[in-house]
Structures are given as C-alpha cells and as structure tokens.
Design an enzyme around this catalytic site. Structure first.
Site, PDB file in Angstrom:
ATOM      1  CB  ALA A  22      -0.939  -0.016   1.198  1.00 24.25           C
ATOM      2  CG  HIS A  23      -1.181   5.020   0.594  1.00 28.28           C
ATOM      3  ND1 HIS A  23      -2.206   5.901   0.448  1.00 28.28           N
ATOM      4  CD2 HIS A  23      -1.393   4.427   1.796  1.00 28.28           C
ATOM      5  CE1 HIS A  23      -2.993   5.858   1.508  1.00 28.28           C
ATOM      6  NE2 HIS A  23      -2.514   4.962   2.324  1.00 28.28           N
ATOM      7  CG  ASN A  24       2.930   7.434   1.905  1.00 31.35           C
ATOM      8  OD1 ASN A  24       1.802   7.635   1.458  1.00 31.35           O
ATOM      9  ND2 ASN A  24       3.911   8.296   1.763  1.00 31.35           N
TER      10      ASN A  24
END
Length: 350
Positions: free
Chosen positions: A240-242
């Site tokens: 997922a993001h980051n």
C-alpha cells in the site's frame, strides 16, 4: 551449449567425483534425469533418486555420503541449490537478447531509449520516460510519463508503470504487475460519503528487485513508496501507499501490507500474511503463513505466527492445545456431571 563436469566444477569452485569429461547441455529434476542433463540434490527426501537417476551430472552438498554405488558423475559444492541457481543464471545470460524498437511499439517524443534496449510490439513508452541500457520492455507493457527503467531491467508483457515510477537496475517486473496505482486514500464527510484524496507521490524500486505477476505497489499520497535493494515479491502481493520495504526482504504470495508501514531489512513473510498500517517491523523478522501482524514488532530476529501474531513457540503450543480442546471439553463436562452427582449424594445424606 555444452559444458563438461570439469568446466562446471571450476565455475562453481566444486570438486568432481567421476568422469570430469562428461558433458551436459540441459537441466532436469533428479527424478526425471536423462543423459546429457544436469540435476541437483539438496533435499534429503530425494536422496534415493541419486542411485537410479540417468542424469549425466548431479550437484550434491559437500557433506553428502553415498550409501551405495552412484553411477552418475557428482560435483560436490557447499550448497547444491545455490550452485544450481548460479548455473541457471549463467545459462540464461547466454541466451540471445532482443534489442531495438518494434515497429508496432509507441515511444513518445521526449522519451529516451538507451543502447541495447528492447521495446516490444504494442508497448507504450510515454513522454519523458527513460529506458536504460539493455533494458527490455515486452509487448503491451506500459511505461508512464517520466518513469525510469534502469539498466538491464525487464518489464514483462502487460505490466504497468504509472507516471514517475522509478525502477532500478537489474529488476524484473512480471506480467500484469502494477506499480504506481493510486493508494487507497479517501476522506469521509459528515454524511459518511467518501471523497478521494489525490495521491501525488510515486513508487521507487531499488536495484535487483523482483516483482511477481499481478503484484501491486501503490504510489504514495506524498513522498514515495519505497522497495529496497534485493527485495523479492511473489505473485499477488499488495504493497500500500507510503510503505517502506527494507532491502533483501522476501514476501510470498497474497501477503498484504497496509499503508505507511515500515519494514526493516532481511524480513521474511510467508503466504497470506496481513500487516496492519502505520506500524514498524524489526530487522530479520519472520512471519509464518496467514499471520496477522496487528502491531509493531520491536524485537529483531524473532519468528511469529498466528493472528494476532505471537511467538512461534507459543503458537505451536496453542495449536496443540486447540487440537485437544474437544477431548478436554468432554472431560470437563464429565467432571461437571460427576460433581453434580456427588453434591446430590451429600445433600441426601444430610
């Protein structure tokens, strides 16, 4: 190409036992051995095959002890499986490589394609993208605006690199993988309706990373989603993001890592591990299949299993107890019945 046992042993730093002039030009599993093929033995469960295999050469560990005569030529090495990997890499490197831009590919003006690179039919390379020396972009792959593909990196058919994705050198992106899709970011309002939060970051992948088929790595909301050097991601992994995945970490199929989690180097995730968001995972952590990592793991080098994750020794004891629970329940119910009968007798005597 053919290689003799002597040549192979010299390449691997191994020792020949048998005919050092015997030559091979192919690989085969030890149980499916045939003349002219090379096999290996590393798992003791397959030892019995070495006495009957038809393979011309078999790689074995230095500590292998034959219990009866072996007809094939042996090459002793410290680690037969690792030696096989070296030979397979050598064989692959000797295969002819495609170069040039297929006439049915689309390369936008302003994109850069360096010497020795290959762009397959119906692949798309958008404006400002950079394809490094000897990189290969297979048919129907998409390289977005401003994306970078490093030297000797392979992007297989139907893989997608969104705008500004960065791929290091010697990476492999398998078919259908998606790098740089929007992270799952939505803000609910007072009525419970969700409003999209624009994802303006990117994905950065360091050198020597392999990304499996249909794996997805989301772009950061801001900043980068980072995959460290030497990471190996199986098919159907979700990052997922980051998220930050530390170097030389390996993740098996269907593992999912939620947003903003930081994973230290040299971790191992077996299949279907789920990792919560906004946590940290210590270096050299190991997670068994279907483990649920709900909070930060602060102790390095530990093995975990279960959901929520607990130390593997505790999990095994719990698993044994769980198997015994029906019998324990039956015994408990019998004891309840006996106690009730004793109470009844005591009451009658009073």
């Amino acid at each position: 190409m053919e290689f003799t046992a002597k040549q192979i042993a010299e390449f691997l730093g191994g020792k020949v036992e048998g005919n050092e002039s015997v030559a091979v030009s192919d690989f085969a599993k030890i149980e499916e051995g045939r003349p002219g093929a090379l096999s290996f033995l590393s798992n003791p469960k397959y030892t019995h095959y070495i006495y009957e295999t038809l393979s011309s050469i078999v790689l074995v560990n230095n500590d292998f002890v034959a219990e009866k005569p072996v007809n094939t030529t042996l090459i002793r090495v410290p680690d037969a499986y690792a030696a096989l990997a070296q030979l397979l890499q050598l064989a692959q490197s000797l295969q002819p490589k495609r170069t040039g831009i297929d006439p049915h590919a689309y390369v936008a003006e302003g994109a850069t394609v360096e010497e020795g690179a290959y762009i397959g039919a119906f692949a798309v390379v958008e404006q400002g993208a950079h394809i490094g020396k000897n990189a290969r972009i297979y048919p129907h792959a998409f390289v977005g605006e401003g994306a970078i593909v490093g030297e000797d990196t392979i992007v297989y058919a139907h893989a997608t690199l969104y705008d500004h994705t960065i791929l290091g050198a010697r990476c492999i992106v398998h078919a259908g993988a998606v790098l740089g899709a929007d992270g799952f970011g939505f803000a609910p309002d007072a009525e419970g309706c969700y409003h999209k939060i624009p994802q303006i970051g990117c994905v950065k992948v360091d050198d020597d990373v392999e990304i499996g088929a249909n794996t997805t790595i989301d772009r950061a909301t801001m900043g980068i989603t980072h995959i460290g050097k030497g990471v190996k991601l199986d098919n159907l992994v979700q990052i997922a993001h980051n998220v930050s995945v530390g170097e030389h970490t390996a993740m098996a199929s269907q593992t999912g890592v939620a947003g903003s989690t930081k994973i230290a180097p040299h971790c191992i995730f077996a299949g279907q591990v789920g990792v919560a968001g906004h946590i940290e995972v210590a270096e050299r952590s190991i997670f068994g299949a279907q483990t649920g990592v709900a909070g930060s793991v602060k102790e390095a080098g530990k093995t975990w299993q279960g959901s929520p994750a607990i130390p593997v020794a505790t999990f095994r004891r719990s698993a044994i107890a769980q198997k015994q629970s029906p019998e324990l329940l039956r015994q408990f119910q019998q004891l309840q019945k006996e106690v009730a009968e004793l109470r009844k007798l005591l009451t009658e005597k009073q």
